[in-house]
Write a protein that holds these residues in place. Structure first.
Motif, PDB file in Angstrom:
ATOM      1  N   THR A  48       0.820  -1.227   0.000  1.00  8.23           N
ATOM      2  CA  THR A  48       0.000   0.000   0.000  1.00  8.23           C
ATOM      3  C   THR A  48       0.849   1.271   0.000  1.00  8.23           C
ATOM      4  N   GLY A  49       2.129   1.133   0.367  1.00 11.61           N
ATOM      5  CA  GLY A  49       2.953   2.342   0.527  1.00 11.61           C
ATOM      6  C   GLY A  49       2.491   3.181   1.710  1.00 11.61           C
ATOM      7  N   LYS A  50       1.777   2.541   2.639  1.00 11.88           N
ATOM      8  CA  LYS A  50       1.260   3.288   3.797  1.00 11.88           C
ATOM      9  C   LYS A  50       1.669   2.600   5.087  1.00 11.88           C
ATOM     10  N   HIS A  51       1.604   3.352   6.162  1.00 11.11           N
ATOM     11  CA  HIS A  51       2.058   2.848   7.461  1.00 11.11           C
ATOM     12  C   HIS A  51       0.861   2.407   8.315  1.00 11.11           C
ATOM     13  N   LEU A  52       1.054   1.322   9.067  1.00 15.24           N
ATOM     14  CA  LEU A  52       0.061   0.969  10.083  1.00 15.24           C
ATOM     15  C   LEU A  52       0.773   0.816  11.420  1.00 15.24           C
ATOM     16  N   THR A  53       0.002   0.806  12.486  1.00 12.20           N
ATOM     17  CA  THR A  53       0.582   0.655  13.825  1.00 12.20           C
ATOM     18  C   THR A  53       0.312  -0.755  14.307  1.00 12.20           C
ATOM     19  N   PHE A  54       1.365  -1.428  14.788  1.00 12.83           N
ATOM     20  CA  PHE A  54       1.200  -2.808  15.257  1.00 12.83           C
ATOM     21  C   PHE A  54       1.513  -2.907  16.746  1.00 12.83           C
ATOM     22  N   HIS A  55       0.622  -3.569  17.480  1.00 13.58           N
ATOM     23  CA  HIS A  55       0.882  -3.902  18.888  1.00 13.58           C
ATOM     24  C   HIS A  55       0.866  -5.419  19.006  1.00 13.58           C
ATOM     25  N   ARG A  56       2.005  -5.985  19.409  1.00 15.23           N
ATOM     26  CA  ARG A  56       1.997  -7.435  19.662  1.00 15.23           C
ATOM     27  C   ARG A  56       1.336  -7.668  21.011  1.00 15.23           C
ATOM     28  N   THR A  57       0.058  -7.967  20.965  1.00 18.28           N
ATOM     29  CA  THR A  57      -0.753  -8.020  22.187  1.00 18.28           C
ATOM     30  C   THR A  57      -1.694  -9.207  22.110  1.00 18.28           C
ATOM     31  N   ASP A  58      -1.855  -9.897  23.236  1.00 12.28           N
ATOM     32  CA  ASP A  58      -2.815 -10.992  23.314  1.00 12.28           C
ATOM     33  C   ASP A  58      -4.123 -10.432  23.862  1.00 12.28           C
ATOM     34  N   LEU A  59      -5.234 -10.792  23.232  1.00 14.67           N
ATOM     35  CA  LEU A  59      -6.526 -10.287  23.719  1.00 14.67           C
ATOM     36  C   LEU A  59      -6.794 -10.744  25.152  1.00 14.67           C
ATOM     37  N   LEU A  60      -6.175 -11.853  25.543  1.00 15.39           N
ATOM     38  CA  LEU A  60      -6.395 -12.370  26.892  1.00 15.39           C
ATOM     39  C   LEU A  60      -5.671 -11.516  27.944  1.00 15.39           C
ATOM     40  N   ASP A  61      -4.735 -10.693  27.498  1.00 14.52           N
ATOM     41  CA  ASP A  61      -3.943  -9.867  28.398  1.00 14.52           C
ATOM     42  C   ASP A  61      -4.624  -8.495  28.529  1.00 14.52           C
ATOM     43  N   ARG A  62      -5.543  -8.438  29.479  1.00 16.08           N
ATOM     44  CA  ARG A  62      -6.393  -7.246  29.619  1.00 16.08           C
ATOM     45  C   ARG A  62      -5.580  -5.967  29.834  1.00 16.08           C
ATOM     46  N   LYS A  63      -4.499  -6.098  30.615  1.00 16.00           N
ATOM     47  CA  LYS A  63      -3.693  -4.908  30.920  1.00 16.00           C
ATOM     48  C   LYS A  63      -3.087  -4.316  29.641  1.00 16.00           C
ATOM     49  N   SER A  64      -2.522  -5.213  28.819  1.00 16.68           N
ATOM     50  CA  SER A  64      -1.884  -4.726  27.584  1.00 16.68           C
ATOM     51  C   SER A  64      -2.914  -4.194  26.604  1.00 16.68           C
ATOM     52  N   LEU A  65      -4.066  -4.863  26.547  1.00 19.40           N
ATOM     53  CA  LEU A  65      -5.099  -4.395  25.614  1.00 19.40           C
ATOM     54  C   LEU A  65      -5.625  -3.025  26.052  1.00 19.40           C
ATOM     55  N   THR A  66      -5.793  -2.868  27.362  1.00 16.46           N
ATOM     56  CA  THR A  66      -6.239  -1.566  27.892  1.00 16.46           C
ATOM     57  C   THR A  66      -5.202  -0.488  27.542  1.00 16.46           C
ATOM     58  N   ALA A  67      -3.931  -0.873  27.631  1.00 17.52           N
ATOM     59  CA  ALA A  67      -2.868   0.103  27.316  1.00 17.52           C
ATOM     60  C   ALA A  67      -2.967   0.536  25.847  1.00 17.52           C
ATOM     61  N   VAL A  68      -3.330  -0.394  24.969  1.00 15.86           N
ATOM     62  CA  VAL A  68      -3.478  -0.035  23.546  1.00 15.86           C
ATOM     63  C   VAL A  68      -4.598   0.998  23.399  1.00 15.86           C
ATOM     64  N   PHE A  69      -5.725   0.743  24.047  1.00 15.75           N
ATOM     65  CA  PHE A  69      -6.852   1.697  23.943  1.00 15.75           C
ATOM     66  C   PHE A  69      -6.464   3.053  24.550  1.00 15.75           C
ATOM     67  N   LYS A  70      -5.701   3.013  25.648  1.00 17.69           N
ATOM     68  CA  LYS A  70      -5.248   4.278  26.289  1.00 17.69           C
ATOM     69  C   LYS A  70      -4.340   5.052  25.354  1.00 17.69           C
ATOM     70  N   ASP A  71      -3.420   4.304  24.733  1.00 21.06           N
ATOM     71  CA  ASP A  71      -2.469   4.898  23.774  1.00 21.06           C
ATOM     72  C   ASP A  71      -3.175   5.690  22.685  1.00 21.06           C
ATOM     73  N   HIS A  72      -4.367   5.193  22.307  1.00 26.18           N
ATOM     74  CA  HIS A  72      -5.080   5.794  21.170  1.00 26.18           C
ATOM     75  C   HIS A  72      -6.273   6.627  21.636  1.00 26.18           C
TER      76      HIS A  72
END
Ligand code: NAD
Ligand code: WQD
Length: 339
Positions: A48-72
């Motif tokens: 695509t010639g475009k950038h995306l943001t990747f978080h290596r995160t497990d949906l089962l890891d509530r803390k990390s998933l919450t951090a992703v939502f906080k980040d955004h």
């Protein structure tokens, strides 16, 4: 538009990321890479010639998933497309608890975190498997639902969880997309399906025979009540499927509540027709033998896709030859997948 894609590094997810970026939308992927490689996302960016943001995160890891939502949180997600899940029918029979834990609990954590951040638009990857063995064809969305294995049960349970969630809070907007048989790959040959070990599904099995990694295709039964006796399915090009998601997002933003659409072509092809299609396109002989039926298989299954066409203005455009050509290009250029 800013979209969170769970399972975005996987087969259907990566093709959908291409389509989302080509729309000019912002894409954030969460994936634990349990069944995928980050390379797929790098290739999405080069296509695509475009950038995306990747978080290596497990949906089962509530803390990390919450951090992703906080980040955004400064610019919240407009919608979530939820692909992440385990998908092998046979494996789900052997390790059902792992399927229930990953697919159901993973979805519950996702929904709770979405709720916390007031992100209430979701597209869920369901499957034609929720129709069980249909009494008539083609299959409409209002047909009775039944499942025969733990994988299918996770899909049906998640559909029910989402419907209950809407009943409790009608500010949610939920699209249940029931995919028929996704095949093919991006036309560049850069991304595609990369199964672990010996493929369970017909098309990756055929392409691995064509490329010389496997000897011959085992055709599971030729005594079904179908024109040539072999199983008939509605194979849909993965790029058409990705386009269906693009059409679904604006629909969600019109506050439709819970909507359900079949994503299929409306055509059925037999196992022998698929082998013939690949022989035509690869210009190679694809040896096959007739083997016993596979437990749990049904004779035939294809969609009535007219509801999605009317409501979303979407229809599958690609032909069987496109599916065969693109699957083959991916396999030929990447004989060992992303490795
Ligand atoms: P895939 O395995 O290629 O992609 C799923 C992705 O989810 C993978 O990248 C995997 O690493 C990730 N994942 C799994 N569990 C996770 C977790 N707990 N946390 C974060 N990431 C996780 O599968 P696919 O073929 O792209 O399928 C996508 C979705 O569509 C699945 O939900 C599948 O059940 C559904 N579906 C697939 C088909 C099919 O035939 N491929 C048909 C109907 C429905
Ligand atoms: C297609 C046809 C087989 C392999 C599965 C899941 C379904 C959905 C899509 C996720 C059948 C025959 C296959 C082989 C064969 N996934 N076949 N030899 O079973 O329609 O659907 O994937 O939701 O839930 O069940 O797809 O590709 O496995 O089989 O003859 O080596 O090919 O019998 O008729 P299926 P498939």
């Amino acid at each position: 538009m800013k979209i969170l894609v769970t399972g975005g590094a996987g087969y259907i997810g990566s093709h959908t990321c291409v389509a989302l970026l080509n729309q000019g939308w912002e894409v954030v992927v969460v994936d634990n890479l349990s069944n995928s490689s980050e390379l797929s996302l790098q290739r999405v960016e080069s296509i695509t010639g475009k950038h995306l943001t990747f978080h290596r995160t497990d949906l089962l890891d509530r803390k990390s998933l919450t951090a992703v939502f906080k980040d955004h949180a400064h610019q919240p997600f407009d919608a979530v497309i939820h692909f992440a899940g385990k998908k092998a029918v046979g494996e789900s029979v052997e390790i059902p608890l792992a399927y229930f834990h990953n697919n159901i609990t993973g979805t519950l954590v996702l929904l709770e975190v979405m709720d916390e951040f007031s992100v209430k638009n979701i597209v869920f990857s369901s499957s034609a498997t929720v129709y069980g063995n249909p009494a008539t064809l083609p299959i409409r969305e209002d047909f009775p639902l039944s499942v025969t294995n733990p994988y299918g049960r996770t899909k049906l349970m998640i559909e029910e969880i989402l419907k209950d969630l809407y009943l409790s809070d009608n500010s949610w907007n939920i699209a249940l997309l029931r995919y028929f048989n996704p095949v093919g790959a991006h036309e560049s040959g850069l991304i595609g399906e990369d199964p672990n070990g010996i493929p369970n599904n017909l098309v990756p099995y055929i392409t691995q025979v064509a490329v010389g990694k496997l000897d011959k295709v085992n055709v599971f039964g030729n005594d079904y009540n179908t024109p040539d006796g072999t199983g008939v399915r509605d194979y849909i090009h993965v790029s058409d499927l990705a386009a269906g998601h693009i059409k679904t997002i604006p629909k969600l933003l019109t506050n439709p509540g819970v909507v359900t659409y079949n994503l299929g072509t409306g055509r059925g092809n037999s196992v022998l027709e698929m082998i013939a299609g690949f022989q035509r396109v690869c210009k190679k002989d694809i040896p096959f033998v007739i083997s016993p039926r596979r437990a749990g298989d049904i004779a035939a299954c294809w969609a009535d896709p007219s509801k999605a066409e009317k409501a979303l203005g979407w229809r599958a455009e690609k032909s069987l030859d496109d599916m065969c050509r693109d699957s083959w290009k991916w396999q030929k250029n990447n004989p060992n997948g992303y490795q």
